[in-house]
Design a protein around this motif. Structure first.
Motif, PDB file in Angstrom:
ATOM      1  N   ARG A 153      39.248  -6.232  -2.575  1.00  0.00           N
ATOM      2  CA  ARG A 153      39.293  -6.999  -1.331  1.00  0.00           C
ATOM      3  C   ARG A 153      38.643  -6.199  -0.203  1.00  0.00           C
ATOM      4  O   ARG A 153      39.081  -5.096   0.118  1.00  0.00           O
ATOM      5  CB  ARG A 153      40.742  -7.312  -0.970  1.00  0.00           C
ATOM      6  N   PRO A 154      37.586  -6.726   0.415  1.00  0.00           N
ATOM      7  CA  PRO A 154      36.991  -6.029   1.562  1.00  0.00           C
ATOM      8  C   PRO A 154      37.973  -5.989   2.722  1.00  0.00           C
ATOM      9  O   PRO A 154      38.778  -6.908   2.915  1.00  0.00           O
ATOM     10  CB  PRO A 154      35.768  -6.881   1.914  1.00  0.00           C
ATOM     11  N   GLY A 155      37.919  -4.921   3.487  1.00  0.00           N
ATOM     12  CA  GLY A 155      38.802  -4.805   4.634  1.00  0.00           C
ATOM     13  C   GLY A 155      38.303  -3.768   5.601  1.00  0.00           C
ATOM     14  O   GLY A 155      37.164  -3.295   5.510  1.00  0.00           O
ATOM     15  N   ASN A 156      39.155  -3.384   6.530  1.00  0.00           N
ATOM     16  CA  ASN A 156      38.719  -2.475   7.589  1.00  0.00           C
ATOM     17  C   ASN A 156      39.384  -1.103   7.530  1.00  0.00           C
ATOM     18  O   ASN A 156      39.432  -0.386   8.515  1.00  0.00           O
ATOM     19  CB  ASN A 156      38.956  -3.111   8.963  1.00  0.00           C
ATOM     20  N   VAL A 157      39.896  -0.725   6.334  1.00  0.00           N
ATOM     21  CA  VAL A 157      40.394   0.627   6.107  1.00  0.00           C
ATOM     22  C   VAL A 157      39.389   1.360   5.237  1.00  0.00           C
ATOM     23  O   VAL A 157      39.107   0.928   4.112  1.00  0.00           O
ATOM     24  CB  VAL A 157      41.773   0.625   5.415  1.00  0.00           C
ATOM     25  N   SER A 158      38.806   2.440   5.756  1.00  0.00           N
ATOM     26  CA  SER A 158      37.842   3.227   4.986  1.00  0.00           C
ATOM     27  C   SER A 158      38.444   4.575   4.617  1.00  0.00           C
ATOM     28  O   SER A 158      39.379   5.059   5.269  1.00  0.00           O
ATOM     29  CB  SER A 158      36.550   3.423   5.781  1.00  0.00           C
ATOM     30  N   GLY A 183      37.163  -0.859   3.190  1.00  0.00           N
ATOM     31  CA  GLY A 183      35.795  -0.981   3.662  1.00  0.00           C
ATOM     32  C   GLY A 183      34.868  -0.073   2.891  1.00  0.00           C
ATOM     33  O   GLY A 183      34.176  -0.499   1.967  1.00  0.00           O
ATOM     34  N   LYS A 184      34.872   1.200   3.218  1.00  0.00           N
ATOM     35  CA  LYS A 184      33.959   2.153   2.594  1.00  0.00           C
ATOM     36  C   LYS A 184      34.737   3.344   2.057  1.00  0.00           C
ATOM     37  O   LYS A 184      35.805   3.688   2.568  1.00  0.00           O
ATOM     38  CB  LYS A 184      32.908   2.618   3.617  1.00  0.00           C
ATOM     39  N   ILE A 185      34.181   3.959   1.017  1.00  0.00           N
ATOM     40  CA  ILE A 185      34.778   5.149   0.419  1.00  0.00           C
ATOM     41  C   ILE A 185      33.677   6.193   0.284  1.00  0.00           C
ATOM     42  O   ILE A 185      32.611   5.901  -0.259  1.00  0.00           O
ATOM     43  CB  ILE A 185      35.386   4.870  -0.970  1.00  0.00           C
ATOM     44  N   ALA A 186      33.949   7.391   0.777  1.00  0.00           N
ATOM     45  CA  ALA A 186      33.004   8.495   0.613  1.00  0.00           C
ATOM     46  C   ALA A 186      33.754   9.696   0.056  1.00  0.00           C
ATOM     47  O   ALA A 186      34.792  10.088   0.601  1.00  0.00           O
ATOM     48  CB  ALA A 186      32.363   8.865   1.946  1.00  0.00           C
ATOM     49  N   THR A 187      33.248  10.270  -1.040  1.00  0.00           N
ATOM     50  CA  THR A 187      33.807  11.520  -1.543  1.00  0.00           C
ATOM     51  C   THR A 187      32.762  12.607  -1.332  1.00  0.00           C
ATOM     52  O   THR A 187      31.567  12.383  -1.526  1.00  0.00           O
ATOM     53  CB  THR A 187      34.209  11.419  -3.022  1.00  0.00           C
ATOM     54  N   VAL A 188      33.205  13.792  -0.920  1.00  0.00           N
ATOM     55  CA  VAL A 188      32.258  14.808  -0.461  1.00  0.00           C
ATOM     56  C   VAL A 188      32.188  16.038  -1.360  1.00  0.00           C
ATOM     57  O   VAL A 188      31.252  16.830  -1.238  1.00  0.00           O
ATOM     58  CB  VAL A 188      32.601  15.249   0.980  1.00  0.00           C
ATOM     59  N   ASP A 208      31.069  -0.914  12.618  1.00  0.00           N
ATOM     60  CA  ASP A 208      31.923  -1.865  13.341  1.00  0.00           C
ATOM     61  C   ASP A 208      33.053  -2.410  12.486  1.00  0.00           C
ATOM     62  O   ASP A 208      34.092  -2.834  13.005  1.00  0.00           O
ATOM     63  CB  ASP A 208      31.070  -3.025  13.878  1.00  0.00           C
ATOM     64  N   GLN A 209      32.872  -2.443  11.175  1.00  0.00           N
ATOM     65  CA  GLN A 209      33.902  -3.018  10.308  1.00  0.00           C
ATOM     66  C   GLN A 209      35.145  -2.125  10.232  1.00  0.00           C
ATOM     67  O   GLN A 209      36.274  -2.619  10.207  1.00  0.00           O
ATOM     68  CB  GLN A 209      33.349  -3.226   8.897  1.00  0.00           C
ATOM     69  N   THR A 210      34.958  -0.830  10.201  1.00  0.00           N
ATOM     70  CA  THR A 210      36.078   0.102  10.009  1.00  0.00           C
ATOM     71  C   THR A 210      36.948   0.169  11.257  1.00  0.00           C
ATOM     72  O   THR A 210      36.461   0.403  12.356  1.00  0.00           O
ATOM     73  CB  THR A 210      35.542   1.506   9.672  1.00  0.00           C
TER      74      THR A 210
END
Length: 720
Positions: A153-158, A183-188, A208-210
């Motif tokens: 489910r898309p949403g505004n928690v990244s 929303g988005k996931i980044a692993t570093v 803007d979504q997050t």
């Protein structure tokens, strides 16, 4: 990275099982429903999972926006050069075997960073698990998740995470299970190029979504702390929230610091207080990370003023939850008489019409809607918690959930559900969307908690966030930008131990009058000039804790007492192999002792500390840290943050202390320390005596520690 039209997977394969990282990246992109081009790159295959494969990324006929590299570490440099020649702007290096493997791996990591710089490539990793943009169906991750990713489910928690497995498995799976939109996931991973802070800045400033950024970190890179805090503060200003799950609250193996200030940083207190300064919400576990983030994201526009209304079918649950609200400093609403009358009319003499309200069997009736509506009309209630003890599955559960959803559609007050029971006991572990009350609530976007403690803690963070949004001027702001250096005529004398206290006094910090004496005659002369009673101390600037050495004599009333003190202290210095140098000081009586310190933290830079108790600070562990320099509002907030603050305010008839003078001194001290060169590792005034209101403060001892200095501790008495 987050919005590619073409994703190349270098190291793609048919293997999606054990060790099949490249195959899983292709599979996950397909399963997530990515609508762009997926390009497998591998010299072994002409086709991978039904997609045409290419031997070399330079052979791909399309522009490549993102390349995910899943090959052996030793050939990554060649692949990076190929990506540079192809004109790939962004890479995600899943491969491990770099800095986390020692010196040889670190050298390889430096090599790929240099190649990336040569071609202008930005990359995440190495040793990460990929990135995702759920809204655009980009799931460029080697995660082993086997479920249908198209259902995300898309949403505004990244999410930004050092750990790939926790982000893509633990957090994502639990969030998906509870219908939390991501929303988005980044692993570093190793953060060789792009860091946690780089992704945080992007999500705060450009996405803007997050609305909420959930960060999982083991630790920030040296020097990145300020950027992290400044990004979080910008987020708070724009209505975005940053949550942090910081792993490693203890510092086992860390070297002991030289002074009180340094030794009090080992329990993660600097992270705690610096996060607080920038409005970062610190959470304690994985569930709290996504639950609190979802709660904040789903209750936009809620005022921070007013209290919580509680409706439950259990008096025991009400009492437990009320206790937990008290622990978390949450206010239960004082409902007005109209609300009480409405509840009493519905309850017909059963239960309790107070807040929390025990609504007995009405939890399973349509009258639940009327009770929710009554709380909604009450201006004292700005959030309603509904506590439920029956099972979350079966016909009763469905009826409860549908009544709550119906009430939500006609009310403005946010609703949170505490379903403190089994999810699917009534259906023998086989609850479906048709018979799960919890599922109905989650589908409607209503936050659901299963543990009272976690519910109360998440609400505490929500209210702190909303109060800050409603009245930002009431919250001290961190001073952003690099610390400003002092003028050439400023504080350079602080590094000279022989006149440290005098130098501090020259910088507009009130100090006790003091004189250095190197023999008996000079000691007598200093005492007569200052006037009895006096204080005499050993003058050994390399000693952090003079009191523990027995190196201080207080309240010396006459020459006879002075002679005894002189002999005792010079004997102590002689046993330490030091000259007979004493500090003779006027006797200053203060109402309260505090410690004021500065430490050069490798992550956050200059940090100022205020602690209560003076010499008892290590025992009391009562201190507050803030990034330096600080302003007056922050200084007052630090004072209020001490457990010993009531002593300063005039506890049990004691006179009120000069809190304003203390705040001014904190500000000036922070400016001095922040403006000093990095060679000053620590600076400390201990004790700082705070007098009655109007009488100011006085520093009576100070310590400066250089970055290459080692201070001798009491245990070393008598050693050469």
């Amino acid at each position: 990275m987050f919005n590619p039209q073409t994703v190349a997977v270098v190291g793609a394969s048919e293997n999606v099982g054990y060790g099949g990282y490249g195959g899983r990246v292709v599979r996950n992109l397909v399963r997530a429903g990515f609508t762009g081009h997926i390009v497998p790159v591998s010299p072994k295959y002409e086709e991978v999972q039904g997609l045409k494969a290419y031997r070399d990324i330079r052979d791909v006929p399309l522009p490549v926006d993102l390349a995910v590299l899943v090959v052996r570490a030793e050939i990554i440099p060649d692949i990076m050069r190929a990506c540079g020649e192809k004109g790939v702007p962004a890479c995600c290096i899943v491969s491990a075997g770099f800095a986390e493997r020692g010196d040889e791996g670190a050298a390889l990591q430096r090599e790929i960073l240099a190649i990336a710089g040569e071609y202008g490539i930005r990359f995440s990793g190495p040793n990460c698990l990929g990135i995702a943009n759920v809204t655009e169906r980009v799931f460029a991750s080697a995660s082993s998740l086997a479920w249908d990713l198209s259902g995300l489910r898309p949403g505004n928690v990244s999410i930004v995470s050092q750990s790939g497995a926790m982000a893509f498995n633990s957090v994502l799976a639990r969030a998906h299970e509870h219908h939390v939109g991501i929303g988005k996931i980044a692993t570093v991973g190793n953060q060789a190029d792009l860091t946690i802070v780089d992704f945080l800045e992007y999500l705060i400033d450009h996405d803007d979504q997050t609305r909420v950024v959930s960060v999982l970190l083991e630790g920030l890179l040296p020097g990145d702390g300020r950027r992290f805090l400044e990004a979080a503060q910008r987020g708070a200003d724009s209505g975005k929230s940053v949550l942090a799950l910081k792993i490693g609250r203890t510092s086992q193996g860390a070297a002991a610091a030289a002074s009180h200030t340094g030794s009090l940083t080992g329990d993660d207190a600097i992270y705690d207080d610096c996060f607080e300064a920038a409005g970062v919400v610190r959470v304690n576990d994985l569930d709290e990370l996504w639950q609190t983030g979802s709660l904040i994201a789903s209750t936009g526009g809620m005022s921070g003023h007013g209290g919580i209304g509680v409706l439950s079918n259990s008096g025991g649950l009400n009492s437990l939850f009320a206790d937990l609200c008290g622990v978390e400093e949450l206010t239960l609403a004082s409902i007005d008489q109209t609300t009480v009358d409405t509840l009493q009319e519905i309850l017909q003499g059963f239960g309790s019409a107070a807040n929390p309200a025990d609504i007995t069997g009405h939890i399973k009736r349509d009258t639940l809607r009327d009770m929710i509506a009554a709380y909604d009309r009450d201006e004292n209630v700005n959030l309603t918690v509904i506590g439920i003890t029956p099972s979350a599955s079966g016909p009763y559960a469905v009826g409860i959930a549908r009544n709550i959803v119906a009430a939500q559609q006609t009310t403005k007050t946010p609703i949170v559900v505490l379903w403190a029971s089994s999810r699917d006991l009534e259906t023998a572990g086989k609850a479906t969307a048709d018979d799960s009350g919890m599922q109905i609530l989650l589908d409607a976007g209503i936050p659901v908690f299963e543990e009272p403690r976690k519910c109360a803690r998440a609400l505490r963070q929500l209210y702190r966030r909303r109060i800050r949004e409603a009245d930002p001027a009431a919250f001290p702001r961190m001073i952003t930008g690099p610390p400003q250096a002092e003028s050439a005529a400023g504080t350079s004398a602080l590094l000279r131990p022989d006149n440290l206290l005098e130098s501090i006094g020259a910088e507009r910090i009130p100090v006790a009058r003091s004189m250095v004496a190197e023999n008996w005659e000079a000691t007598v002369a200093a005492a007569e000039q200052l006037g009895f009673p006096i204080v005499v101390k050993i003058h050994s600037p390399g000693v952090a804790h003079k009191t523990e050495l027995g190196g201080v004599r207080v309240g010396i009333a006459d020459r006879a007492e002075l002679r005894q003190a002189y002999e005792d202290l010079t004997d102590l210095l002689d046993r330490r192999g030091e000259p007979p140098r004493l500090l003779v000081q006027e006797f200053v009586a203060g109402e309260v002792e505090v410690i004021l310190g500065g430490v050069r933290d490798p992550i956050f830079g200059p940090v100022v500390m205020l602690g209560s108790g003076g010499i008892l600070v290590e025992l009391l562990r009562d201190r507050v840290f803030r990034p330096a320099p600080v302003d007056t509002g922050t200084a007052h907030a630090m004072i209020r943050g001490l457990n010993g603050a009531p002593l300063l305010e005039g506890h049990r008839g004691r006179p009120r202390c000069d809190v304003d003078a203390l705040a001014d001194t904190i500000v000036r001290f922070s400016e001095i320390f922040a403006g000093e060169p990095e060679s000053l590792a620590e600076l400390e005034i201990n004790p700082l005596l705070v007098g009655e209101e109007g009488s100011g403060v006085r520093a009576v001892d100070a310590l400066a520690v250089g970055s290459d200095e080692r201070v001798r501790e009491p245990a070393e008495v008598g050693r050469p």
